[in-house]
Design an enzyme around this catalytic site. Sequence first.
Site, short mmCIF file in Angstrom:
data_model
loop_
_atom_site.label_atom_id
_atom_site.label_comp_id
_atom_site.label_asym_id
_atom_site.label_seq_id
_atom_site.Cartn_x
_atom_site.Cartn_y
_atom_site.Cartn_z
N ASN A 34 9.07 -14.85 16.62
CA ASN A 34 9.22 -16.22 17.08
C ASN A 34 9.35 -17.41 16.24
O ASN A 34 8.53 -17.28 15.18
CB ASN A 34 8.11 -16.36 18.54
N HIS A 48 7.86 -21.31 16.20
CA HIS A 48 7.17 -22.37 16.92
C HIS A 48 7.04 -23.52 16.29
O HIS A 48 6.74 -23.40 14.99
CB HIS A 48 5.90 -21.57 17.39
C1 GRF Z 1 12.61 -24.95 18.92
O1 GRF Z 1 11.81 -25.97 18.58
C2 GRF Z 1 11.53 -23.67 18.77
O2 GRF Z 1 10.43 -23.81 17.92
C3 GRF Z 1 11.24 -23.49 20.15
O3 GRF Z 1 12.08 -24.04 21.18
C4 GRF Z 1 13.01 -24.86 20.44
C5 GRF Z 1 14.39 -24.19 20.33
O4 GRF Z 1 15.50 -25.08 19.93
N1 GRF Z 1 10.64 -22.35 20.58
P1 GRF Z 1 16.93 -24.46 19.62
O5 GRF Z 1 17.07 -24.06 21.24
O6 GRF Z 1 16.79 -23.32 18.73
O7 GRF Z 1 17.67 -25.56 19.44
#
Ligand code: GRF
Length: 194
Positions: A100, A102
């Site tokens: 993941n 984050h």
């Molecule tokens: C990102 O900030 C990621 O860290 C979090 O959700 C957001 C997703 O952005 N888990 P995207 O859909 O990849 O533009």
Amino acid sequence: MRLGVLVSGRGSNLEAILRAGLEVVLVVSNRPGVRALEVAARHAVPTRLLPRADFGDAAECDRAIAAALTDAGAELAVLAGYDRLLRPTYFAAFHGRTINVHPSLLPAHGGAGMLGTAVHRSVLAAGDPETGVTIHEVTPELDAGPILAQARLPVLPGDDVESLAARVLAEEHRLLVATLRELTDADRLAPARP
Ligand code: GRF
């Protein structure tokens, strides 16, 4: 290494992965009509829509997600803006790793409710001098799996949620691709399994 990517929204991390030329064999979304599905279509990547509402319960849904990834030949799954906790049935059925991305320096500003702009609001409210990005292994506990990589960024005077979110997102794209490349290389260099 063949990747499966789980998405729920904008899909900018998915786009970074695809633009880097990494091999994505399946994109799974739990939400219809999101931009991430358009990104997948533009890159001719197969997609599956697997919303919780289509299943009896979350455990059944997550088993189906794992089966879809396995059927597509995914060796590693990436949660790229996937907004649901995966149940133990997922981990029992998908044998590859799951990682993941984050948008904070976990364990700071992780856990329940720490999604999207809430993370950056929390960093600003705490007055933290720095923030960053964490790539970690996914386990059944939210935001708590072993950390694979982190990148740190200063919180600048005058930063607001938007400016912080934009800088962190750019770093997410960079670190996610770099980490996936490292994992791919490590996999290629590992001795063949019997
Ligand atoms: C990102 O900030 C990621 O860290 C979090 O959700 C957001 C997703 O952005 N888990 P995207 O859909 O990849 O533009």
